[in-house]
Structures are given as C-alpha cells and as structure tokens.
Design a protein around this motif. Structure first.
Motif, PDB file in Angstrom:
ATOM      1  N   GLN A 278       0.837  -1.210   0.000  1.00 17.21           N
ATOM      2  CA  GLN A 278       0.000   0.000   0.000  1.00 17.21           C
ATOM      3  C   GLN A 278       0.873   1.263   0.000  1.00 17.21           C
ATOM      4  O   GLN A 278       0.613   2.209  -0.744  1.00 17.21           O
ATOM      5  CB  GLN A 278      -0.918   0.015   1.225  1.00 17.21           C
ATOM      6  N   LEU A 279       1.906   1.260   0.839  1.00 18.42           N
ATOM      7  CA  LEU A 279       2.821   2.397   0.914  1.00 18.42           C
ATOM      8  C   LEU A 279       3.509   2.603  -0.432  1.00 18.42           C
ATOM      9  O   LEU A 279       3.592   3.724  -0.941  1.00 18.42           O
ATOM     10  CB  LEU A 279       3.855   2.154   2.018  1.00 18.42           C
ATOM     11  N   TYR A 280       3.966   1.515  -1.015  1.00 17.13           N
ATOM     12  CA  TYR A 280       4.645   1.553  -2.317  1.00 17.13           C
ATOM     13  C   TYR A 280       3.731   2.131  -3.398  1.00 17.13           C
ATOM     14  O   TYR A 280       4.127   3.006  -4.161  1.00 17.13           O
ATOM     15  CB  TYR A 280       5.100   0.137  -2.666  1.00 17.13           C
ATOM     16  N   GLU A 281       2.507   1.659  -3.448  1.00 18.86           N
ATOM     17  CA  GLU A 281       1.558   2.141  -4.455  1.00 18.86           C
ATOM     18  C   GLU A 281       1.197   3.609  -4.233  1.00 18.86           C
ATOM     19  O   GLU A 281       1.100   4.382  -5.180  1.00 18.86           O
ATOM     20  CB  GLU A 281       0.288   1.290  -4.439  1.00 18.86           C
ATOM     21  N   ARG A 282       1.018   3.988  -2.984  1.00 15.70           N
ATOM     22  CA  ARG A 282       0.596   5.357  -2.673  1.00 15.70           C
ATOM     23  C   ARG A 282       1.678   6.386  -3.008  1.00 15.70           C
ATOM     24  O   ARG A 282       1.374   7.473  -3.476  1.00 15.70           O
ATOM     25  CB  ARG A 282       0.212   5.481  -1.207  1.00 15.70           C
ATOM     26  N   TYR A 283       2.944   6.056  -2.754  1.00 23.25           N
ATOM     27  CA  TYR A 283       4.008   7.051  -2.890  1.00 23.25           C
ATOM     28  C   TYR A 283       4.962   6.796  -4.054  1.00 23.25           C
ATOM     29  O   TYR A 283       5.928   7.535  -4.228  1.00 23.25           O
ATOM     30  CB  TYR A 283       4.756   7.202  -1.560  1.00 23.25           C
ATOM     31  N   SER A 284       4.689   5.786  -4.861  1.00 24.45           N
ATOM     32  CA  SER A 284       5.486   5.543  -6.057  1.00 24.45           C
ATOM     33  C   SER A 284       5.144   6.625  -7.077  1.00 24.45           C
ATOM     34  O   SER A 284       4.000   7.071  -7.123  1.00 24.45           O
ATOM     35  CB  SER A 284       5.128   4.161  -6.610  1.00 24.45           C
ATOM     36  N   PRO A 285       6.040   7.129  -7.843  1.00 22.68           N
ATOM     37  CA  PRO A 285       7.423   6.709  -8.049  1.00 22.68           C
ATOM     38  C   PRO A 285       8.432   7.432  -7.155  1.00 22.68           C
ATOM     39  O   PRO A 285       9.627   7.242  -7.310  1.00 22.68           O
ATOM     40  CB  PRO A 285       7.671   7.068  -9.515  1.00 22.68           C
ATOM     41  N   LYS A 286       7.979   8.250  -6.196  1.00 24.38           N
ATOM     42  CA  LYS A 286       8.912   8.972  -5.321  1.00 24.38           C
ATOM     43  C   LYS A 286       9.537   8.062  -4.269  1.00 24.38           C
ATOM     44  O   LYS A 286      10.553   8.406  -3.684  1.00 24.38           O
ATOM     45  CB  LYS A 286       8.203  10.132  -4.633  1.00 24.38           C
ATOM     46  N   LEU A 287       8.902   6.911  -4.011  1.00 26.25           N
ATOM     47  CA  LEU A 287       9.379   5.957  -3.015  1.00 26.25           C
ATOM     48  C   LEU A 287       9.497   4.579  -3.657  1.00 26.25           C
ATOM     49  O   LEU A 287       8.591   4.138  -4.362  1.00 26.25           O
ATOM     50  CB  LEU A 287       8.389   5.866  -1.841  1.00 26.25           C
ATOM     51  N   VAL A 288      10.610   3.917  -3.380  1.00 30.92           N
ATOM     52  CA  VAL A 288      10.797   2.529  -3.785  1.00 30.92           C
ATOM     53  C   VAL A 288      10.923   1.700  -2.513  1.00 30.92           C
ATOM     54  O   VAL A 288      11.660   2.068  -1.596  1.00 30.92           O
ATOM     55  CB  VAL A 288      12.063   2.357  -4.659  1.00 30.92           C
TER      56      VAL A 288
ATOM     57  N   GLY B 299       7.542  -3.679  14.932  1.00 32.63           N
ATOM     58  CA  GLY B 299       6.201  -3.429  15.438  1.00 32.63           C
ATOM     59  C   GLY B 299       5.547  -2.172  14.894  1.00 32.63           C
ATOM     60  O   GLY B 299       4.384  -1.910  15.159  1.00 32.63           O
ATOM     61  N   ILE B 300       6.283  -1.394  14.116  1.00 28.61           N
ATOM     62  CA  ILE B 300       5.734  -0.176  13.529  1.00 28.61           C
ATOM     63  C   ILE B 300       5.245  -0.501  12.122  1.00 28.61           C
ATOM     64  O   ILE B 300       6.012  -0.947  11.273  1.00 28.61           O
ATOM     65  CB  ILE B 300       6.784   0.956  13.506  1.00 28.61           C
ATOM     66  N   SER B 301       3.983  -0.260  11.886  1.00 28.82           N
ATOM     67  CA  SER B 301       3.377  -0.540  10.581  1.00 28.82           C
ATOM     68  C   SER B 301       3.973   0.366   9.504  1.00 28.82           C
ATOM     69  O   SER B 301       4.233   1.549   9.766  1.00 28.82           O
ATOM     70  CB  SER B 301       1.869  -0.307  10.648  1.00 28.82           C
ATOM     71  N   PRO B 302       4.146  -0.156   8.293  1.00 23.06           N
ATOM     72  CA  PRO B 302       4.594   0.702   7.193  1.00 23.06           C
ATOM     73  C   PRO B 302       3.653   1.883   6.933  1.00 23.06           C
ATOM     74  O   PRO B 302       4.078   2.897   6.396  1.00 23.06           O
ATOM     75  CB  PRO B 302       4.616  -0.246   5.988  1.00 23.06           C
ATOM     76  N   MET B 303       2.403   1.774   7.339  1.00 27.95           N
ATOM     77  CA  MET B 303       1.439   2.862   7.137  1.00 27.95           C
ATOM     78  C   MET B 303       1.266   3.721   8.398  1.00 27.95           C
ATOM     79  O   MET B 303       0.371   4.563   8.449  1.00 27.95           O
ATOM     80  CB  MET B 303       0.087   2.302   6.681  1.00 27.95           C
ATOM     81  N   ASP B 304       2.124   3.535   9.385  1.00 28.94           N
ATOM     82  CA  ASP B 304       2.099   4.353  10.592  1.00 28.94           C
ATOM     83  C   ASP B 304       2.344   5.821  10.209  1.00 28.94           C
ATOM     84  O   ASP B 304       3.111   6.113   9.291  1.00 28.94           O
ATOM     85  CB  ASP B 304       3.191   3.854  11.554  1.00 28.94           C
ATOM     86  N   GLU B 305       1.730   6.733  10.935  1.00 27.23           N
ATOM     87  CA  GLU B 305       1.869   8.157  10.621  1.00 27.23           C
ATOM     88  C   GLU B 305       3.319   8.625  10.660  1.00 27.23           C
ATOM     89  O   GLU B 305       3.714   9.502   9.883  1.00 27.23           O
ATOM     90  CB  GLU B 305       0.997   9.012  11.546  1.00 27.23           C
ATOM     91  N   LYS B 306       4.151   8.047  11.531  1.00 30.01           N
ATOM     92  CA  LYS B 306       5.560   8.454  11.612  1.00 30.01           C
ATOM     93  C   LYS B 306       6.338   8.007  10.376  1.00 30.01           C
ATOM     94  O   LYS B 306       7.237   8.704   9.907  1.00 30.01           O
ATOM     95  CB  LYS B 306       6.220   7.890  12.888  1.00 30.01           C
ATOM     96  N   VAL B 307       5.994   6.842   9.843  1.00 28.43           N
ATOM     97  CA  VAL B 307       6.634   6.361   8.606  1.00 28.43           C
ATOM     98  C   VAL B 307       6.218   7.269   7.453  1.00 28.43           C
ATOM     99  O   VAL B 307       7.073   7.743   6.685  1.00 28.43           O
ATOM    100  CB  VAL B 307       6.283   4.882   8.317  1.00 28.43           C
ATOM    101  N   ILE B 308       4.940   7.530   7.341  1.00 32.50           N
ATOM    102  CA  ILE B 308       4.441   8.381   6.256  1.00 32.50           C
ATOM    103  C   ILE B 308       5.026   9.787   6.363  1.00 32.50           C
ATOM    104  O   ILE B 308       5.462  10.368   5.359  1.00 32.50           O
ATOM    105  CB  ILE B 308       2.896   8.389   6.243  1.00 32.50           C
ATOM    106  N   GLU B 309       5.087  10.316   7.575  1.00 34.62           N
ATOM    107  CA  GLU B 309       5.679  11.630   7.794  1.00 34.62           C
ATOM    108  C   GLU B 309       7.132  11.656   7.302  1.00 34.62           C
ATOM    109  O   GLU B 309       7.569  12.614   6.644  1.00 34.62           O
ATOM    110  CB  GLU B 309       5.612  11.958   9.286  1.00 34.62           C
ATOM    111  N   ALA B 310       7.902  10.607   7.589  1.00 37.16           N
ATOM    112  CA  ALA B 310       9.297  10.530   7.159  1.00 37.16           C
ATOM    113  C   ALA B 310       9.396  10.394   5.633  1.00 37.16           C
ATOM    114  O   ALA B 310      10.287  10.989   5.014  1.00 37.16           O
ATOM    115  CB  ALA B 310       9.991   9.343   7.839  1.00 37.16           C
ATOM    116  N   VAL B 311       8.489   9.653   5.043  1.00 31.93           N
ATOM    117  CA  VAL B 311       8.478   9.499   3.580  1.00 31.93           C
ATOM    118  C   VAL B 311       8.176  10.834   2.911  1.00 31.93           C
ATOM    119  O   VAL B 311       8.775  11.185   1.895  1.00 31.93           O
ATOM    120  CB  VAL B 311       7.448   8.418   3.147  1.00 31.93           C
ATOM    121  N   LEU B 312       7.280  11.603   3.491  1.00 31.43           N
ATOM    122  CA  LEU B 312       6.873  12.868   2.893  1.00 31.43           C
ATOM    123  C   LEU B 312       7.834  14.027   3.181  1.00 31.43           C
ATOM    124  O   LEU B 312       7.768  15.072   2.534  1.00 31.43           O
ATOM    125  CB  LEU B 312       5.465  13.250   3.368  1.00 31.43           C
ATOM    126  N   LYS B 313       8.695  13.855   4.176  1.00 31.81           N
ATOM    127  CA  LYS B 313       9.620  14.919   4.602  1.00 31.81           C
ATOM    128  C   LYS B 313      10.560  15.319   3.486  1.00 31.81           C
ATOM    129  O   LYS B 313      11.009  14.578   2.699  1.00 31.81           O
ATOM    130  CB  LYS B 313      10.413  14.450   5.807  1.00 31.81           C
TER     131      LYS B 313
END
Length: 181
Positions: free
Chosen positions: A69-79, A167-181
């Motif tokens: 889900q993370l890959y699909e949502r933020y691709s192609p900026k995230l691999v 234990g931290i989900s790939p869709m956790d807000e902290k992961v998404i925040e770091a991806v978007l930073k």
C-alpha cells in the motif's frame, strides 16, 4: 508475537536528527534480486528507498500488504525493497521463486524483492544491510534488524534518515511523515 504488537514491543524508532552524512555511498551498492537480475542502487538517486528485511512465516508477515500500500501510494517517489531472510527462527524457508509467488498471491506484492540473504551482523551479511547497520558506513546508525520487518528509510540523496522497528506498521503516521519529509 501478537501480544508484542498490541503492547508496543519491538516498536522503537530512530531518526538521523543531526543529518549525518554517510561515509560510504549507498549508491555504490547493488542488490541481487530474486530473479537473479541486478538492481544498481545508483539508479534510485532522487527517490526515497524503504529497505525491509522480510519473512513469509512471521507474526508480522501481513506487513507485506501495508508495504505494498505504501509503495503504491508514494510511487514513483518511493521505492520499497524487500530482503527475505531466514535470520530469526527460520521464518523464511522457501526458495526465491516460492517467496516471490507467496508474496504476489497473498499480498499483491509488486515492489522488488532481493534474493534471500542474511541481514544480521556477521559473516555473510548482505552488503546493503551491512551499510544500514554500521555507523562507520551510513554515518550514524548501528541498529541491525531486531526481527523480521525492520525498516530503514533512505532519502533522495542516499542519506539514511530513519529506522523503524518491526512493530511499527509501514502505514504508521511516523513512517508516512518521514516518507513525505
């Protein structure tokens, strides 16, 4: 294992707050994919990369779905690159072909999967995970994977920015925040 997820075990995270640069470039490395082709990490310059050690028979295996889900949502900026490994209680017993089939059929995984490798420190450790878990190479982080589904985020310039425990989900807000930073 489920109790650990409910009560926060294996939920630590680390961040490169001071922006320390790597001593050696991640882009000098290559990943042998599960189909025996090579992925030159140099080709990913300008993209964020989430590197995750994975296993098909683990309490966290369902994270394949959220990684996709993370890959699909933020691709192609995230691999996202999965590194199947059998380092923790033999939870990845299959061949590279069996692992790829399992991931595709059960979780729709389309992100790259590396050839099954060793991700913990010691002889035979995958060079990418050696870089991720050695501060003398990456600039700050000595954290080796704590368990399956440990996650490392590298920014668009090849700087290791975050470590997220299993234990931290790939869709956790902290992961998404770091991806978007």
């Amino acid at each position: 294992m489920k109790a650990g997820r409910w009560f926060g075990a294996k939920a630590s995270r680390q961040e490169n707050l001071s922006g320390k640069l790597p001593a050696k470039s991640l882009y000098d490395l290559k990943v042998v994919l599960n189909n025996n082709s090579m992925l030159d990490l140099q080709s990913l310059k300008g993209k964020k990369i989430l590197l995750v050690n994975t296993a098909s028979d683990c309490g966290y295996t369902a994270q394949y779905e959220t990684l996709q889900q993370l890959y699909e949502r933020y691709s192609p900026k995230l691999v996202v690159i999965g590194f199947p490994a059998n380092d923790f209680k033999e939870q990845e017993k299959g061949s590279d072909e069996e692992i790829a089939e399992f991931c595709k059929v059960n979780f729709g995984v389309s992100f790259p999967l590396a050839k099954k490798s060793k991700v913990v420190k010691g002889d035979g450790q995958d060079p990418v995970f050696k870089w991720l878990s050695d501060a003398s190479l990456n600039g700050w982080c000595n954290q080796q994977p704590e368990w399956n589904f440990s996650k490392y985020l590298v920014d668009e310039n090849g700087v290791l920015t975050n470590y997220f425990a299993p234990g931290i989900s790939p869709m956790d807000e902290k992961v998404i925040e770091a991806v978007l930073k």
